[in-house]
Design an enzyme around this catalytic site. Structure first.
Site, PDB file in Angstrom:
ATOM      1  N   ASP A   1       0.835  -1.203   0.000  1.00  0.00           N
ATOM      2  CA  ASP A   1       0.000   0.000   0.000  1.00  0.00           C
ATOM      3  C   ASP A   1       0.873   1.257   0.000  1.00  0.00           C
ATOM      4  O   ASP A   1       0.379   2.376  -0.043  1.00  0.00           O
ATOM      5  CB  ASP A   1      -1.001  -0.012   1.159  1.00  0.00           C
ATOM      6  CG  ASP A   1      -0.346  -0.100   2.516  1.00  0.00           C
ATOM      7  OD1 ASP A   1       0.901  -0.210   2.591  1.00  0.00           O
ATOM      8  OD2 ASP A   1      -1.081  -0.064   3.528  1.00  0.00           O
ATOM      9  N   SER A   2       2.215   1.045   0.004  1.00  0.00           N
ATOM     10  CA  SER A   2       3.135   2.168  -0.210  1.00  0.00           C
ATOM     11  C   SER A   2       2.922   2.755  -1.600  1.00  0.00           C
ATOM     12  O   SER A   2       3.428   3.837  -1.909  1.00  0.00           O
ATOM     13  CB  SER A   2       4.591   1.723  -0.036  1.00  0.00           C
ATOM     14  OG  SER A   2       4.852   0.555  -0.793  1.00  0.00           O
TER      15      SER A   2
ATOM     16  N   GLU B   1      -1.626  -5.607   8.561  1.00  0.00           N
ATOM     17  CA  GLU B   1      -0.829  -4.985   9.618  1.00  0.00           C
ATOM     18  C   GLU B   1      -1.488  -5.173  10.981  1.00  0.00           C
ATOM     19  O   GLU B   1      -2.669  -4.866  11.140  1.00  0.00           O
ATOM     20  CB  GLU B   1      -0.673  -3.478   9.340  1.00  0.00           C
ATOM     21  CG  GLU B   1       0.125  -3.175   8.096  1.00  0.00           C
ATOM     22  CD  GLU B   1       0.365  -1.675   7.892  1.00  0.00           C
ATOM     23  OE1 GLU B   1       0.015  -0.867   8.777  1.00  0.00           O
ATOM     24  OE2 GLU B   1       0.902  -1.322   6.824  1.00  0.00           O
TER      25      GLU B   1
ATOM     26  N   ASP C   1      -1.134  -6.067  -0.206  1.00  0.00           N
ATOM     27  CA  ASP C   1      -1.550  -5.439   1.053  1.00  0.00           C
ATOM     28  C   ASP C   1      -3.060  -5.232   1.085  1.00  0.00           C
ATOM     29  O   ASP C   1      -3.637  -4.702   0.130  1.00  0.00           O
ATOM     30  CB  ASP C   1      -0.899  -4.055   1.185  1.00  0.00           C
ATOM     31  CG  ASP C   1       0.365  -4.082   2.025  1.00  0.00           C
ATOM     32  OD1 ASP C   1       0.511  -4.998   2.864  1.00  0.00           O
ATOM     33  OD2 ASP C   1       1.199  -3.179   1.843  1.00  0.00           O
TER      34      ASP C   1
ATOM     35  N   GLU D   1       8.980  -4.303  10.604  1.00  0.00           N
ATOM     36  CA  GLU D   1       9.446  -3.023  10.051  1.00  0.00           C
ATOM     37  C   GLU D   1      10.008  -2.115  11.144  1.00  0.00           C
ATOM     38  O   GLU D   1       9.367  -1.886  12.171  1.00  0.00           O
ATOM     39  CB  GLU D   1       8.276  -2.329   9.322  1.00  0.00           C
ATOM     40  CG  GLU D   1       8.680  -0.981   8.720  1.00  0.00           C
ATOM     41  CD  GLU D   1       7.700  -0.445   7.676  1.00  0.00           C
ATOM     42  OE1 GLU D   1       6.762  -1.177   7.283  1.00  0.00           O
ATOM     43  OE2 GLU D   1       7.891   0.707   7.257  1.00  0.00           O
TER      44      GLU D   1
ATOM     45  N   LYS E   1      -1.387  -9.331   2.821  1.00  0.00           N
ATOM     46  CA  LYS E   1      -0.644  -8.906   4.012  1.00  0.00           C
ATOM     47  C   LYS E   1      -1.543  -7.985   4.837  1.00  0.00           C
ATOM     48  O   LYS E   1      -2.257  -7.159   4.291  1.00  0.00           O
ATOM     49  CB  LYS E   1       0.655  -8.181   3.618  1.00  0.00           C
ATOM     50  CG  LYS E   1       1.447  -7.677   4.829  1.00  0.00           C
ATOM     51  CD  LYS E   1       2.898  -7.375   4.492  1.00  0.00           C
ATOM     52  CE  LYS E   1       3.168  -6.075   3.809  1.00  0.00           C
ATOM     53  NZ  LYS E   1       2.681  -4.862   4.504  1.00  0.00           N
TER      54      LYS E   1
END
Ligand code: KIV
Length: 271
Positions: free
Chosen positions: A51-52, A122, A90, A189, A120
């Site tokens: 999602d970057s 978070e 993501d 991270e 993925k």
């Protein structure tokens, strides 16, 4: 006659085997077909449709604005290029937190509409129910702990996480929980290297680090950072392997010069 032998796909099982053999795992982001083609053909193990993309592709300050539809668009483009890599996508902010039914729907949309191989998510304990529900549909889940950018407004800053005792203890517990729930891998991270090493030893699933030191099972970077396309972002953990930004800048300048002078196109470049 040329025989095009298709490369064997990396699977979640291949990654587990790599960890048990002590073979390091390479992972990079891609958000589009052309970049994914380069990264896949070079032999990367995992492509992350991160999602970057919200920062790198769309120029947003955070990862929060990117939508599920936009992630599906990016992931579908990457999937069309990736012949060998495992493609992890993501789940974007707001598509899975606090509502396991919504998490399942979002993950199913990613798998069906993009063809991605895994998602993925978070977080740890606080999203355990959502992870379990996604896993129950047979969708592989990669966890993500430490500096989780979707929580940037909770953290207030992008500094190293889990330096303090309580946060470090929670992170260790979360990693063990993610393995127990059935995640196939975890991204850590921006946390202290010794904590990341301890976590990697404590679980049997691969731990992929970004700003988490060298004693983990693999590394991930944003491809645009590695290539030196992005310029503003220079954290200590980033190693730039190229300076494409200045190469591209020079190319554009040369093109402008050639257009203005009439040198481009020449006879060979014309019909
Ligand atoms: O979105 C992303 O690129 C990521 C990596 C930094 C791990 O989550």
């Amino acid at each position: 006659m040329s025989v095009h032998k298709k490369a064997k796909r990396v699977t979640t099982q291949v990654l587990l085997d790599m960890k048990s053999r002590g073979e390091r795992i390479s992972m990079l982001t891609s958000y589009d077909y052309s970049m994914a083609k380069i990264v896949d053909q070079a032999g990367i193990d995992i492509i992350l449709v991160g999602d970057s993309a919200s920062n790198v592709m769309a120029g947003h300050e955070t990862t929060l604005p990117i939508t599920l539809d936009q992630m599906i668009y990016h992931a579908a483009s990457v999937i069309r290029a990736a012949e060998r890599s495992l493609v992890v996508v993501d789940l974007p902010f707001g598509s899975y937190q606090g509502n396991s039914r919504q998490a399942l729907d979002s993950a199913i949309r990613i798998m069906k509409e993009s063809g991605g191989h895994a998602v993925k998510m978070e977080g740890g304990e606080e999203i355990a129910e959502s992870i379990t529900r996604v896993l129950s549909a047979g969708i592989p889940v990669m966890g993500h702990l430490g500096l989780t950018p979707q929580s940037i407004y909770k953290f207030g800053t992008y500094v190293v996480r889990a330096k303090e005792g309580e946060e470090a203890e929670q992170l260790k517990k979360d990693a063990i929980l993610l393995e127990k729930l059935g995640c196939f891998s975890i991204v850590l991270e921006k946390i202290p290297a010794n904590l990341a090493a301890e976590v990697a030893k404590s679980v049997s699933i691969p731990v992929i680090g970004i700003g988490a030191g060298g004693d983990v099972d693999g590394q991930v970077l944003v491809a645009h950072d590695l290539f030196g396309i992005t310029q503003e972002f220079s954290p200590r953990f980033l190693r730039r392997y190229a300076d494409l930004s200045s190469i591209m800048n020079d190319a554009v300048k040369q093109y402008i010069t050639d257009v203005k002078s009439g040198d481009f196109p020449n006879e060979e470049e014309s019909y």
